[in-house]
Design a protein around this motif. Structure first.
Motif, PDB file in Angstrom:
ATOM      1  N   GLU A 202       0.828  -1.202   0.000  1.00 19.54           N
ATOM      2  CA  GLU A 202       0.000   0.000   0.000  1.00 19.54           C
ATOM      3  C   GLU A 202       0.869   1.261   0.000  1.00 19.54           C
ATOM      4  OE1 GLU A 202      -3.179   0.114   2.880  1.00 19.54           O
ATOM      5  OE2 GLU A 202      -3.395  -2.063   2.805  1.00 19.54           O
ATOM      6  N   LEU A 203       1.979   1.215   0.725  1.00 26.09           N
ATOM      7  CA  LEU A 203       2.864   2.375   0.766  1.00 26.09           C
ATOM      8  C   LEU A 203       3.415   2.683  -0.620  1.00 26.09           C
ATOM      9  CD1 LEU A 203       4.408   4.573   2.288  1.00 26.09           C
ATOM     10  CD2 LEU A 203       6.201   2.887   2.765  1.00 26.09           C
ATOM     11  N   ALA A 242     -12.129  -0.723  11.321  1.00 22.02           N
ATOM     12  CA  ALA A 242     -11.910  -0.201   9.975  1.00 22.02           C
ATOM     13  C   ALA A 242     -11.529  -1.307   8.983  1.00 22.02           C
ATOM     14  CB  ALA A 242     -10.818   0.864  10.016  1.00 22.02           C
ATOM     15  N   VAL A 243     -11.299  -2.515   9.494  1.00 16.66           N
ATOM     16  CA  VAL A 243     -10.825  -3.626   8.666  1.00 16.66           C
ATOM     17  C   VAL A 243      -9.618  -3.140   7.859  1.00 16.66           C
ATOM     18  CG1 VAL A 243     -11.508  -5.545   7.189  1.00 16.66           C
ATOM     19  CG2 VAL A 243     -13.230  -4.364   8.520  1.00 16.66           C
ATOM     20  N   ARG A 244      -8.723  -2.508   8.564  1.00 19.32           N
ATOM     21  CA  ARG A 244      -7.539  -1.906   7.955  1.00 19.32           C
ATOM     22  C   ARG A 244      -6.333  -2.808   8.180  1.00 19.32           C
ATOM     23  NH1 ARG A 244      -3.562   1.510   9.949  1.00 19.32           N
ATOM     24  NH2 ARG A 244      -4.634   1.745  11.930  1.00 19.32           N
ATOM     25  N   ARG A 245      -5.542  -3.003   7.146  1.00 20.54           N
ATOM     26  CA  ARG A 245      -4.321  -3.770   7.265  1.00 20.54           C
ATOM     27  C   ARG A 245      -3.227  -2.883   7.855  1.00 20.54           C
ATOM     28  NH1 ARG A 245      -2.413  -4.454   2.199  1.00 20.54           N
ATOM     29  NH2 ARG A 245      -1.243  -6.370   2.591  1.00 20.54           N
ATOM     30  N   TYR A 246      -2.489  -3.418   8.804  1.00 21.14           N
ATOM     31  CA  TYR A 246      -1.356  -2.666   9.325  1.00 21.14           C
ATOM     32  C   TYR A 246      -0.222  -3.626   9.644  1.00 21.14           C
ATOM     33  CZ  TYR A 246      -2.510  -4.053  14.146  1.00 21.14           C
ATOM     34  OH  TYR A 246      -2.754  -4.768  15.300  1.00 21.14           O
ATOM     35  N   ILE A 247       0.970  -3.074   9.677  1.00 19.82           N
ATOM     36  CA  ILE A 247       2.165  -3.897   9.800  1.00 19.82           C
ATOM     37  C   ILE A 247       2.834  -3.666  11.149  1.00 19.82           C
ATOM     38  CG2 ILE A 247       3.854  -2.269   8.835  1.00 19.82           C
ATOM     39  CD1 ILE A 247       4.892  -4.660   7.129  1.00 19.82           C
TER      40      ILE A 247
END
Length: 299
Positions: A202-203, A242-247
């Motif tokens: 995504e970045l 938010a069902v957000r992907r994060y690392i």
């Protein structure tokens, strides 16, 4: 110049205490970290009580830390501006910058938690539009002791706003959020973009957008969880609601350094590190280990 590292201060979570806050900030300054950052919520929905249910107010805390330190940068990651009265918040931020001798960077965001907006009587659906006007107003307030502004939500004339921040035109404003819309907002209105735990794929999409904009001097800053533990591996998690992907960058020093180097190679200039909700001695040990064993290998 290589990537600069800051520390997310423990102004929230189970190990929140005055001693933990002050000691970690002072130690961050001693160790040569670039900056310390507070997190912001006023209240939170009961379904998300951990880790932000127990939290000290961001700007009050940062002002206190400013008085306990001398040179280290101060930042907000991030102020949920639509939940705050703009003029008062502008004054609070200008005061921190003034009293700290110009050490402040202001991260702002639209917010993500509907229950918090409902509790404070703010329309969640209008938060993006409101944030954009607030950022424009901050610029005006920090640039003139006789500010004049005409917008949808704010109208100012015949008022005095003084003293101005130490930094000419006010502190740098980094606009938070991981979406393409957040990046476009940052490019249009901010001095930079402040992401939270965004995965590499995504970045790369967001960085392509930034490169195509032609903006010079645009700051790319991130907030990343780091788990310094040889038994752990970097992983992508899912954030509810938010069902957000994060690392979370994890592993021994060499693995963490490689993960952070990957962010640096993609154009990230600054990273605020969150070592997790830890007892003070563990937090300090990780801060020292990071400076000693990770930072020299990041590039």
């Amino acid at each position: 110049m290589g990537v600069r590292f800051g520390i997310i201060l423990p102004n929230f979570g189970n190990h929140l205490s005055r001693d933990n806050l002050v000691t970690s900030a002072v130690e961050a300054e001693r160790l040569g970290y670039d900056s310390v950052w507070t997190s912001d919520h006023t209240t939170i929905g009961a379904a998300h009580a951990y880790p932000y249910g127990r939290i000290l107010e961001s700007l009050t805390t940062l002002s206190y830390i400013a008085a306990k330190t001398e040179t280290i940068g101060l930042g907000t990651s991030v102020v949920v501006m639509p939940l705050r009265p703009t003029l008062l918040t502008a004054k609070q931020l200008a005061t921190i910058d003034f009293l700290s001798g110009g050490r402040l960077t202001v991260g702002v965001g639209a917010g993500w938690e509907p229950t918090e907006f409902e509790a404070l009587g703010v329309d969640f659906r209008k938060r993006g539009e409101l944030l954009e006007e607030q950022v424009r107003l901050l610029r005006v307030l920090w640039s003139s002791e006789r500010p004049v502004f005409e917008g949808k939500y704010h109208r100012l004339k015949d008022v005095v706003f003084s003293p101005l921040p130490v930094q000419s035109g006010g502190p740098k404003i980094l606009i938070g959020g991981n979406t393409e819309k957040a990046v476009r907002r940052a490019l249009a209105l901010g001095d930079g973009w402040h992401f939270g735990g965004i995965p590499f794929d995504e970045l790369e999409e967001r960085m392509a957008l930034i490169r195509s904009s032609g903006r010079s001097g645009f700051i790319v800053s991130g907030r990343l969880g780091v788990k310094l533990d040889p038994r752990s591996k970097t992983e992508v998690r899912i954030s509810d609601p938010a069902v957000r992907r994060y690392i979370v960058v994890a592993g021994g020093p060499s693995e963490v350094a490689e993960g952070l180097s990957r962010y640096a190679r993609m154009g990230v200039e600054h990273v605020a590190i969150y070592f997790g909700d830890r007892p003070l001695e563990t937090l300090l040990a990780k801060m020292r280990e990071f400076v000693r064993d990770v930072v020299p290998s990041v590039g």
